[in-house]
Scaffold this motif. Structure first.
Motif, PDB file in Angstrom:
ATOM      1  N   PRO A 365       0.827  -1.200   0.000  1.00  0.00           N
ATOM      2  CA  PRO A 365       0.000   0.000   0.000  1.00  0.00           C
ATOM      3  C   PRO A 365       0.862   1.251   0.000  1.00  0.00           C
ATOM      4  O   PRO A 365       1.885   1.324   0.673  1.00  0.00           O
ATOM      5  N   LEU A 366       0.447   2.252  -0.757  1.00  0.00           N
ATOM      6  CA  LEU A 366       1.203   3.504  -0.863  1.00  0.00           C
ATOM      7  C   LEU A 366       0.251   4.666  -0.714  1.00  0.00           C
ATOM      8  O   LEU A 366      -0.933   4.561  -0.983  1.00  0.00           O
ATOM      9  N   THR A 367       0.757   5.813  -0.297  1.00  0.00           N
ATOM     10  CA  THR A 367      -0.083   6.995  -0.167  1.00  0.00           C
ATOM     11  C   THR A 367       0.642   8.199  -0.735  1.00  0.00           C
ATOM     12  O   THR A 367       1.866   8.279  -0.707  1.00  0.00           O
ATOM     13  N   THR A 368      -0.125   9.140  -1.270  1.00  0.00           N
ATOM     14  CA  THR A 368       0.418  10.418  -1.716  1.00  0.00           C
ATOM     15  C   THR A 368      -0.411  11.521  -1.077  1.00  0.00           C
ATOM     16  O   THR A 368      -1.335  11.266  -0.315  1.00  0.00           O
ATOM     17  N   THR A 369      -0.106  12.755  -1.409  1.00  0.00           N
ATOM     18  CA  THR A 369      -0.771  13.878  -0.741  1.00  0.00           C
ATOM     19  C   THR A 369      -2.276  13.892  -0.976  1.00  0.00           C
ATOM     20  O   THR A 369      -3.051  14.054  -0.060  1.00  0.00           O
ATOM     21  N   THR A 370      -2.691  13.708  -2.231  1.00  0.00           N
ATOM     22  CA  THR A 370      -4.108  13.825  -2.523  1.00  0.00           C
ATOM     23  C   THR A 370      -4.714  12.564  -3.105  1.00  0.00           C
ATOM     24  O   THR A 370      -5.882  12.548  -3.422  1.00  0.00           O
ATOM     25  N   LEU A 413       2.612  -3.264 -17.163  1.00  0.00           N
ATOM     26  CA  LEU A 413       1.733  -4.085 -17.995  1.00  0.00           C
ATOM     27  C   LEU A 413       0.347  -4.180 -17.371  1.00  0.00           C
ATOM     28  O   LEU A 413       0.211  -4.550 -16.232  1.00  0.00           O
ATOM     29  N   ALA A 414      -0.687  -3.909 -18.145  1.00  0.00           N
ATOM     30  CA  ALA A 414      -2.073  -4.198 -17.779  1.00  0.00           C
ATOM     31  C   ALA A 414      -2.364  -3.880 -16.321  1.00  0.00           C
ATOM     32  O   ALA A 414      -2.745  -4.728 -15.540  1.00  0.00           O
ATOM     33  N   LEU A 415      -2.157  -2.645 -15.930  1.00  0.00           N
ATOM     34  CA  LEU A 415      -2.390  -2.229 -14.551  1.00  0.00           C
ATOM     35  C   LEU A 415      -3.815  -1.747 -14.402  1.00  0.00           C
ATOM     36  O   LEU A 415      -4.186  -0.703 -14.916  1.00  0.00           O
ATOM     37  N   ASN A 416      -4.662  -2.524 -13.718  1.00  0.00           N
ATOM     38  CA  ASN A 416      -6.009  -2.076 -13.403  1.00  0.00           C
ATOM     39  C   ASN A 416      -5.943  -1.172 -12.187  1.00  0.00           C
ATOM     40  O   ASN A 416      -5.379  -1.551 -11.167  1.00  0.00           O
ATOM     41  N   ALA A 417      -6.508   0.014 -12.270  1.00  0.00           N
ATOM     42  CA  ALA A 417      -6.317   0.992 -11.216  1.00  0.00           C
ATOM     43  C   ALA A 417      -7.586   1.773 -10.934  1.00  0.00           C
ATOM     44  O   ALA A 417      -8.368   2.043 -11.837  1.00  0.00           O
ATOM     45  N   LYS A 418      -7.779   2.101  -9.657  1.00  0.00           N
ATOM     46  CA  LYS A 418      -8.812   3.043  -9.251  1.00  0.00           C
ATOM     47  C   LYS A 418      -8.150   4.114  -8.402  1.00  0.00           C
ATOM     48  O   LYS A 418      -7.375   3.804  -7.514  1.00  0.00           O
ATOM     49  N   ILE A 419      -8.459   5.374  -8.667  1.00  0.00           N
ATOM     50  CA  ILE A 419      -7.769   6.482  -8.022  1.00  0.00           C
ATOM     51  C   ILE A 419      -8.777   7.388  -7.343  1.00  0.00           C
ATOM     52  O   ILE A 419      -9.786   7.775  -7.942  1.00  0.00           O
ATOM     53  N   SER A 420      -8.508   7.728  -6.094  1.00  0.00           N
ATOM     54  CA  SER A 420      -9.357   8.648  -5.356  1.00  0.00           C
ATOM     55  C   SER A 420      -8.600   9.958  -5.136  1.00  0.00           C
ATOM     56  O   SER A 420      -7.486   9.950  -4.623  1.00  0.00           O
ATOM     57  N   THR A 421      -9.187  11.065  -5.540  1.00  0.00           N
ATOM     58  CA  THR A 421      -8.519  12.356  -5.402  1.00  0.00           C
ATOM     59  C   THR A 421      -9.551  13.462  -5.250  1.00  0.00           C
ATOM     60  O   THR A 421     -10.680  13.345  -5.709  1.00  0.00           O
ATOM     61  N   THR A 422      -9.130  14.534  -4.575  1.00  0.00           N
ATOM     62  CA  THR A 422     -10.006  15.697  -4.428  1.00  0.00           C
ATOM     63  C   THR A 422      -9.924  16.624  -5.631  1.00  0.00           C
ATOM     64  O   THR A 422     -10.688  17.581  -5.743  1.00  0.00           O
ATOM     65  N   LEU A 423      -8.991  16.363  -6.533  1.00  0.00           N
ATOM     66  CA  LEU A 423      -8.823  17.217  -7.701  1.00  0.00           C
ATOM     67  C   LEU A 423      -9.850  16.875  -8.777  1.00  0.00           C
ATOM     68  O   LEU A 423     -10.325  15.746  -8.873  1.00  0.00           O
ATOM     69  N   ASN A 427     -10.433  19.936 -14.623  1.00  0.00           N
ATOM     70  CA  ASN A 427      -9.674  21.168 -14.426  1.00  0.00           C
ATOM     71  C   ASN A 427      -8.233  20.952 -13.966  1.00  0.00           C
ATOM     72  O   ASN A 427      -7.425  21.874 -14.014  1.00  0.00           O
ATOM     73  N   ASN A 428      -7.911  19.748 -13.474  1.00  0.00           N
ATOM     74  CA  ASN A 428      -6.588  19.513 -12.898  1.00  0.00           C
ATOM     75  C   ASN A 428      -5.900  18.297 -13.506  1.00  0.00           C
ATOM     76  O   ASN A 428      -5.209  17.547 -12.825  1.00  0.00           O
ATOM     77  N   THR A 429      -6.105  18.092 -14.798  1.00  0.00           N
ATOM     78  CA  THR A 429      -5.547  16.915 -15.458  1.00  0.00           C
ATOM     79  C   THR A 429      -4.036  16.840 -15.305  1.00  0.00           C
ATOM     80  O   THR A 429      -3.475  15.783 -14.969  1.00  0.00           O
ATOM     81  N   GLU A 430      -3.353  17.952 -15.557  1.00  0.00           N
ATOM     82  CA  GLU A 430      -1.894  17.945 -15.503  1.00  0.00           C
ATOM     83  C   GLU A 430      -1.379  17.612 -14.112  1.00  0.00           C
ATOM     84  O   GLU A 430      -0.402  16.870 -13.954  1.00  0.00           O
ATOM     85  N   ALA A 431      -2.040  18.144 -13.090  1.00  0.00           N
ATOM     86  CA  ALA A 431      -1.609  17.871 -11.718  1.00  0.00           C
ATOM     87  C   ALA A 431      -1.798  16.400 -11.372  1.00  0.00           C
ATOM     88  O   ALA A 431      -0.938  15.771 -10.726  1.00  0.00           O
ATOM     89  N   ILE A 432      -2.911  15.819 -11.796  1.00  0.00           N
ATOM     90  CA  ILE A 432      -3.166  14.399 -11.525  1.00  0.00           C
ATOM     91  C   ILE A 432      -2.141  13.532 -12.251  1.00  0.00           C
ATOM     92  O   ILE A 432      -1.577  12.593 -11.683  1.00  0.00           O
ATOM     93  N   LEU A 433      -1.873  13.861 -13.525  1.00  0.00           N
ATOM     94  CA  LEU A 433      -0.899  13.093 -14.285  1.00  0.00           C
ATOM     95  C   LEU A 433       0.497  13.189 -13.660  1.00  0.00           C
ATOM     96  O   LEU A 433       1.245  12.207 -13.623  1.00  0.00           O
ATOM     97  N   LYS A 437       2.708  10.145 -12.363  1.00  0.00           N
ATOM     98  CA  LYS A 437       4.061   9.944 -12.886  1.00  0.00           C
ATOM     99  C   LYS A 437       5.071   9.847 -11.743  1.00  0.00           C
ATOM    100  O   LYS A 437       5.946   8.968 -11.746  1.00  0.00           O
ATOM    101  N   ASP A 438       4.946  10.742 -10.753  1.00  0.00           N
ATOM    102  CA  ASP A 438       5.862  10.704  -9.611  1.00  0.00           C
ATOM    103  C   ASP A 438       5.796   9.354  -8.900  1.00  0.00           C
ATOM    104  O   ASP A 438       6.815   8.799  -8.482  1.00  0.00           O
ATOM    105  N   GLU A 439       4.576   8.831  -8.770  1.00  0.00           N
ATOM    106  CA  GLU A 439       4.404   7.553  -8.075  1.00  0.00           C
ATOM    107  C   GLU A 439       4.992   6.398  -8.884  1.00  0.00           C
ATOM    108  O   GLU A 439       5.660   5.514  -8.339  1.00  0.00           O
ATOM    109  N   LEU A 440       4.809   6.414 -10.188  1.00  0.00           N
ATOM    110  CA  LEU A 440       5.375   5.365 -11.037  1.00  0.00           C
ATOM    111  C   LEU A 440       6.898   5.407 -11.022  1.00  0.00           C
ATOM    112  O   LEU A 440       7.564   4.361 -10.993  1.00  0.00           O
TER     113      LEU A 440
END
Length: 464
Positions: A365-370, A413-423, A427-433, A437-440
């Motif tokens: 398990p990993l966590t980031t700011t948002t 490869l074939a990473l199924n993902a669900k992401i929870s964010t307040t952004l 309007n905040n596509t670049e910030a989410i990406l 990217k930082d996490e990868l």
């Protein structure tokens, strides 16, 4: 044509009168040394194991790919017929099936029928044929007539498609009368509301489960003919059939009194367990009922699951996956049953996923700011560009190899993902990406990877 002929020969009408349902799934495996394989799993249930053998194997199933799953003596027996189809043709199979005479039921269904659609054309999004949705249920689910009950059919899809449920119709059933006491939602929830004693008795439930692509895709057959499939078109469909019994009213509907109540360490409904090939999994189940005597655990799952008891209300399911289970997610479903006088009480149906990985891995398990992330990656040399399924809800899950990877370029490869964010995705596509990217990169990918959002559910990662 081999698959179609084989199923029609197997699924012929029987003279017995104790059919308790079917759950059919198929999985398209990656390219092996001997070609592509389709693994077909067909769980059939009858009033006894002898009746199953008589129907499927003319009375003798020895030497056949038939495996007993579980049985409730005097009520039902579930066995699974398993076979692999090598060198699958890139086409679509429609397999109408007539099974046997249903056990007696209140909605007047005598002859059982179903229709399976197996979609084996090459998909443009995953570059291989489709696999069906995966789900499971017990042959008999019961509830007192005065107790509310929701049955959440636990469904998944190996290709990340949307799964929907409905009552069977048309060629999917011989008589298509749904049970009057149950409603089904597209999200695969069956709801029962308290009713009067006149509605008590068994009902035949005939469902169709379908998978829908999350974006328009192109299907290509072996002759290179193509068809566009939209999000409104189902890819495959499988039958899920069982018996729902409304029992006489219970003195109390409170769980833990007459109706067994699950206790820790029983996994929660929908829990995900990861294991590896040849690594044994133990599922510990505990329940109590203060005014009834717990008698047994009933379950449905993959073949070769062992069931044991260590005292009243304490049970264990033990399973060791083999190589054929690699990269598959099996659905285990179970109930605990109790008796009081001549009455039988059943707990809620609880189902969990057990996913078998092909290589030893450990989810981290990993966590980031948002965003809350639980990623999983595989370090295998694929093409330079891969796509990952994502949604803008809850968690992102997968695996990371235990061993240190060799130096060099890494690929996701074939990473199924669900992401929870307040952004806001709009309007905040670049910030989410950038956060993704930082996490990868933190997980070991090169710093020069390029992320591109294809749409709201698909992300493209390019490694230069």
């Amino acid at each position: 044509m081999f698959l179609f002929v084989y199923l029609v020969l197997l699924l012929v009408s029987g003279a017995q009168t104790g059919f308790y349902g079917v759950v059919y799934t198929y999985s398209f495996l990656d390219l092996q040394e001997s070609g592509y394989f389709v693994i077909n799993n067909e769980k059939l249930s009858f009033s006894s194991c002898e009746e199953y053998d008589l129907f499927v194997c003319s009375g003798n199933c020895s030497g056949q790919p038939v495996f007993t799953i579980d049985e409730s003596r005097g009520e039902w027996c579930q066995k699974e017929f398993l076979f692999a189809l090598p060198n699958a043709s890139l086409t679509t199979f429609y397999t109408p099936a007539v099974y046997s005479n249903w056990t007696e039921n209140r909605n007047g269904i005598e002859l059982s029928a179903a229709e399976v659609r197996i979609e084996l054309r090459n998909r443009s999004d995953i570059h291989k044929p489709n696999s069906s949705p995966r789900t499971n249920i017990l042959p008999l689910v019961r509830v007192p007539s005065n107790c509310q009950r929701n049955i959440n059919l636990l469904v998944s899809d190996p290709d990340g498609d949307e799964v929907r449920c409905r009552y069977a119709a048309g060629l999917e059933c011989h008589t298509c009368t749904p049970p009057s006491v149950l409603t089904v939602s597209p999200a695969c929830t069956l709801s029962f509301s308290p009713t009067n004693s006149s509605a008590e008795g068994p009902y035949a439930v005939q469902l169709t489960v379908e998978d829908f692509p999350r974006q328009s895709i192109i299907l290509t057959n072996g002759s290179n003919s193509q068809e566009v499939i939209t999000t409104s078109n189902s890819l495959s469909k499988i039958p899920v059939q069982f018996v729902f019994r409304v029992d006489p009213a219970a003195p109390s509907c409170t769980e833990g009194v007459y109706l067994p109540r699950f206790l820790p360490p029983t996994p929660e409904n929908g829990a995900q367990i990861y294991t590896d090939v040849n690594q044994t999994v133990q599922i510990n189940i505990r329940a109590e009922a203060t005014q009834a005597v717990i008698t047994e655990l009933l379950f449905s799952g993959p073949l070769n699951v062992a069931k044991s008891s260590s005292g009243s209300g304490n049970f264990t399911l033990t399973w060791t996956p083999s190589a054929i289970d690699a990269e598959l997610s099996h659905t285990f479903c179970f109930v605990v049953q109790a008796n009081s006088s001549s009455s039988v009480y059943q707990s809620d149906l609880r189902c969990i996923f057990v996913t078998t990985r092909s290589n030893p891995t450990t989810p981290i398990p990993l966590t980031t700011t948002t965003a809350t992330l639980t990623p999983s990656f595989t370090t295998t040399p694929p093409p330079n560009t891969t796509r990952q399924q994502t949604t803008t809800t809850t968690t992102l899950s997968s695996t990371i190899p235990n061993s240190t990877p060799n130096p060099g370029p890494y690929y996701v490869l074939a990473l199924n993902a669900k992401i929870s964010t307040t952004l806001s995705l709009k309007n905040n596509t670049e910030a989410i990406l950038q956060q993704m990217k930082d996490e990868l990169i933190r997980q070991g990918l090169p710093s020069d990877i390029i992320l591109k959002l294809i749409n709201s559910v698909e992300l493209e990662v390019t490694i230069t």
